[in-house]
Design an enzyme around this catalytic site. Structure first.
Site, PDB file in Angstrom:
ATOM      1  N   PRO A  14      24.233 -28.709   0.880  1.00 52.45           N
ATOM      2  CA  PRO A  14      23.783 -28.997   2.224  1.00 52.45           C
ATOM      3  C   PRO A  14      24.856 -29.131   3.251  1.00 52.45           C
ATOM      4  O   PRO A  14      25.938 -29.990   2.691  1.00 52.45           O
ATOM      5  CB  PRO A  14      22.651 -29.990   2.540  1.00 52.45           C
ATOM      6  CG  PRO A  14      22.836 -30.844   1.372  1.00 52.45           C
ATOM      7  CD  PRO A  14      23.331 -29.820   0.203  1.00 52.45           C
ATOM      8  N   ASN A  15      24.878 -28.533   4.391  1.00 53.31           N
ATOM      9  CA  ASN A  15      25.911 -28.667   5.661  1.00 53.31           C
ATOM     10  C   ASN A  15      27.496 -28.127   5.182  1.00 53.31           C
ATOM     11  O   ASN A  15      28.268 -28.204   6.170  1.00 53.31           O
ATOM     12  CB  ASN A  15      26.075 -29.929   5.898  1.00 53.31           C
ATOM     13  CG  ASN A  15      24.642 -30.565   6.432  1.00 53.31           C
ATOM     14  OD1 ASN A  15      23.963 -29.863   7.144  1.00 53.31           O
ATOM     15  ND2 ASN A  15      24.173 -31.641   5.874  1.00 53.31           N
TER      16      ASN A  15
ATOM     17  N   ARG B  89      32.084 -28.965  11.131  1.00 56.51           N
ATOM     18  CA  ARG B  89      31.551 -30.061  11.210  1.00 56.51           C
ATOM     19  C   ARG B  89      32.683 -31.251  10.839  1.00 56.51           C
ATOM     20  O   ARG B  89      33.229 -31.183   9.827  1.00 56.51           O
ATOM     21  CB  ARG B  89      30.905 -30.084   9.897  1.00 56.51           C
ATOM     22  CG  ARG B  89      29.921 -31.185   9.311  1.00 56.51           C
ATOM     23  CD  ARG B  89      29.144 -30.987   8.149  1.00 56.51           C
ATOM     24  NE  ARG B  89      28.730 -32.500   7.783  1.00 56.51           N
ATOM     25  CZ  ARG B  89      28.648 -32.751   6.442  1.00 56.51           C
ATOM     26  NH1 ARG B  89      28.989 -32.120   5.706  1.00 56.51           N
ATOM     27  NH2 ARG B  89      28.060 -34.004   6.160  1.00 56.51           N
TER      28      ARG B  89
ATOM     29  N   TYR C  43      36.508 -33.551   7.213  1.00 56.77           N
ATOM     30  CA  TYR C  43      36.605 -32.327   6.342  1.00 56.77           C
ATOM     31  C   TYR C  43      37.516 -31.449   6.535  1.00 56.77           C
ATOM     32  O   TYR C  43      37.918 -30.644   5.835  1.00 56.77           O
ATOM     33  CB  TYR C  43      35.204 -31.590   6.176  1.00 56.77           C
ATOM     34  CG  TYR C  43      34.137 -32.673   6.005  1.00 56.77           C
ATOM     35  CD1 TYR C  43      33.866 -33.105   4.514  1.00 56.77           C
ATOM     36  CD2 TYR C  43      33.308 -33.105   6.603  1.00 56.77           C
ATOM     37  CE1 TYR C  43      32.759 -34.025   3.965  1.00 56.77           C
ATOM     38  CE2 TYR C  43      32.267 -34.114   6.448  1.00 56.77           C
ATOM     39  CZ  TYR C  43      31.851 -34.142   5.206  1.00 56.77           C
ATOM     40  OH  TYR C  43      31.038 -35.310   4.715  1.00 56.77           O
TER      41      TYR C  43
ATOM     42  N   ASN D  63      29.740 -29.098  -5.266  1.00 57.79           N
ATOM     43  CA  ASN D  63      29.796 -30.160  -4.358  1.00 57.79           C
ATOM     44  C   ASN D  63      28.400 -30.309  -3.742  1.00 57.79           C
ATOM     45  O   ASN D  63      27.884 -29.426  -3.038  1.00 57.79           O
ATOM     46  CB  ASN D  63      30.746 -30.058  -3.074  1.00 57.79           C
ATOM     47  CG  ASN D  63      30.847 -30.892  -2.255  1.00 57.79           C
ATOM     48  OD1 ASN D  63      30.102 -31.384  -1.955  1.00 57.79           O
ATOM     49  ND2 ASN D  63      31.935 -30.845  -1.319  1.00 57.79           N
TER      50      ASN D  63
ATOM     51  N   ALA E  40      25.123 -34.287   0.487  1.00 56.93           N
ATOM     52  CA  ALA E  40      24.490 -35.505   0.536  1.00 56.93           C
ATOM     53  C   ALA E  40      23.227 -35.566  -0.836  1.00 56.93           C
ATOM     54  O   ALA E  40      23.054 -36.568  -1.162  1.00 56.93           O
ATOM     55  CB  ALA E  40      23.616 -35.491   1.715  1.00 56.93           C
TER      56      ALA E  40
ATOM     57  N   HIS F 220      24.139 -37.972  -3.698  1.00 57.82           N
ATOM     58  CA  HIS F 220      23.537 -39.325  -3.720  1.00 57.82           C
ATOM     59  C   HIS F 220      22.040 -39.573  -3.761  1.00 57.82           C
ATOM     60  O   HIS F 220      21.456 -40.952  -3.796  1.00 57.82           O
ATOM     61  CB  HIS F 220      23.953 -40.163  -2.608  1.00 57.82           C
ATOM     62  CG  HIS F 220      25.546 -39.786  -1.994  1.00 57.82           C
ATOM     63  ND1 HIS F 220      26.536 -40.001  -2.790  1.00 57.82           N
ATOM     64  CD2 HIS F 220      25.783 -38.529  -1.002  1.00 57.82           C
ATOM     65  CE1 HIS F 220      27.494 -39.355  -2.415  1.00 57.82           C
ATOM     66  NE2 HIS F 220      27.340 -38.576  -1.110  1.00 57.82           N
TER      67      HIS F 220
ATOM     68  N   GLU G 292      32.093 -32.356 -10.674  1.00 61.08           N
ATOM     69  CA  GLU G 292      31.551 -32.778  -9.412  1.00 61.08           C
ATOM     70  C   GLU G 292      32.817 -32.875  -8.600  1.00 61.08           C
ATOM     71  O   GLU G 292      33.722 -33.344  -8.741  1.00 61.08           O
ATOM     72  CB  GLU G 292      30.895 -34.051  -9.536  1.00 61.08           C
ATOM     73  CG  GLU G 292      30.548 -34.647  -8.170  1.00 61.08           C
ATOM     74  CD  GLU G 292      29.930 -35.810  -7.937  1.00 61.08           C
ATOM     75  OE1 GLU G 292      29.628 -36.627  -7.071  1.00 61.08           O
ATOM     76  OE2 GLU G 292      29.631 -36.549  -9.392  1.00 61.08           O
TER      77      GLU G 292
ATOM     78  N   HIS H   3      34.408 -33.396  -4.427  1.00 60.17           N
ATOM     79  CA  HIS H   3      34.025 -33.631  -3.056  1.00 60.17           C
ATOM     80  C   HIS H   3      35.353 -33.662  -1.940  1.00 60.17           C
ATOM     81  O   HIS H   3      36.462 -33.899  -2.618  1.00 60.17           O
ATOM     82  CB  HIS H   3      33.570 -35.082  -2.653  1.00 60.17           C
ATOM     83  CG  HIS H   3      32.095 -35.307  -3.471  1.00 60.17           C
ATOM     84  ND1 HIS H   3      30.893 -34.765  -2.832  1.00 60.17           N
ATOM     85  CD2 HIS H   3      31.682 -35.743  -4.584  1.00 60.17           C
ATOM     86  CE1 HIS H   3      30.032 -35.122  -3.796  1.00 60.17           C
ATOM     87  NE2 HIS H   3      30.534 -35.660  -4.913  1.00 60.17           N
TER      88      HIS H   3
ATOM     89  N   ARG I 223      34.033 -44.372   1.554  1.00 60.76           N
ATOM     90  CA  ARG I 223      33.146 -44.110   2.882  1.00 60.76           C
ATOM     91  C   ARG I 223      31.917 -45.027   2.809  1.00 60.76           C
ATOM     92  O   ARG I 223      31.842 -46.081   2.170  1.00 60.76           O
ATOM     93  CB  ARG I 223      32.576 -42.649   2.804  1.00 60.76           C
ATOM     94  CG  ARG I 223      33.683 -41.645   2.877  1.00 60.76           C
ATOM     95  CD  ARG I 223      33.125 -40.165   3.051  1.00 60.76           C
ATOM     96  NE  ARG I 223      32.498 -40.033   4.368  1.00 60.76           N
ATOM     97  CZ  ARG I 223      31.918 -38.954   4.648  1.00 60.76           C
ATOM     98  NH1 ARG I 223      31.951 -37.695   3.845  1.00 60.76           N
ATOM     99  NH2 ARG I 223      31.117 -38.667   5.654  1.00 60.76           N
TER     100      ARG I 223
ATOM    101  N   ARG J 291      27.144 -43.632  -0.200  1.00 62.25           N
ATOM    102  CA  ARG J 291      27.865 -42.582  -0.870  1.00 62.25           C
ATOM    103  C   ARG J 291      28.756 -42.704  -2.126  1.00 62.25           C
ATOM    104  O   ARG J 291      29.043 -41.767  -2.987  1.00 62.25           O
ATOM    105  CB  ARG J 291      28.901 -41.779   0.241  1.00 62.25           C
ATOM    106  CG  ARG J 291      28.319 -41.226   1.145  1.00 62.25           C
ATOM    107  CD  ARG J 291      29.277 -40.742   2.270  1.00 62.25           C
ATOM    108  NE  ARG J 291      28.911 -40.292   3.533  1.00 62.25           N
ATOM    109  CZ  ARG J 291      27.967 -39.134   3.917  1.00 62.25           C
ATOM    110  NH1 ARG J 291      27.809 -38.253   2.980  1.00 62.25           N
ATOM    111  NH2 ARG J 291      27.820 -39.271   5.104  1.00 62.25           N
TER     112      ARG J 291
END
Length: 147
Positions: A10-11, A18, A23, A74, A77, A80, A98, A100, A107, A111
């Site tokens: 998502p996102n 964003r 990012y 990735n 959210a 988590h 994984e 990111h 952060r 997270r």
């Protein structure tokens, strides 16, 4: 030819606009091209998929079994929160990295917990778009038995 599936949650479709302070300005298309170029340089085919839907990501993980040799994910959210994505990865038994772009451990506290990490070969975070290149290289090395 070996094939890797790169999944984005998502996102991540909003990359480039964003939170560029977190990012950067690279787009999802840029990240996917980086993964494809990294794969091609090592004789590996790369397929990419992004969804904001947890169910669609789970369906893509299930569909990867028998088609791809491994996954780079990735989950955004969902990293988590999603026991379901963790279970899907464990169920298909594909080596998974994984990834990111930001350092999730530097952060917000929520997270710091990853449901994916326990079923992944490893985790790469904090290197911006280069995290994807590093994840690809790690998975390719793992698949070749070099780790």
């Amino acid at each position: 030819m070996t094939s890797i599936l790169v999944l984005n949650g998502p996102n991540l479709n909003l990359l480039g606009t964003r939170q560029p302070e977190v990012y950067g300005t690279a787009t999802l298309a840029d990240v996917e091209q980086l993964a494809r170029d990294t794969g091609a340089a090592h004789g590996v085919d790369v397929a990419c998929f992004q969804s904001n839907s947890e169910g669609a990501l789970i369906d893509a993980i299930h569909a990867a079994r028998g088609v791809h040799a491994g996954l780079v994910i990735n989950a955004g959210a969902y990293t988590h929160t999603s026991v379901a994505i963790m279970d899907a990865i464990a169920s298909v038994e594909l080596p998974t990295i994984e990834v990111h772009m930001s350092n999730i451990h530097a952060r917000e506290e929520f997270r710091h917990k990853s449901f994916i990490a326990p079923v992944a070969v490893g985790q790469i975070c904090g290197f911006g778009t280069d995290s994807y290149r590093l994840a690809m290289l790690a998975l390719i090395s793992y698949l070749k038995g070099q780790t």
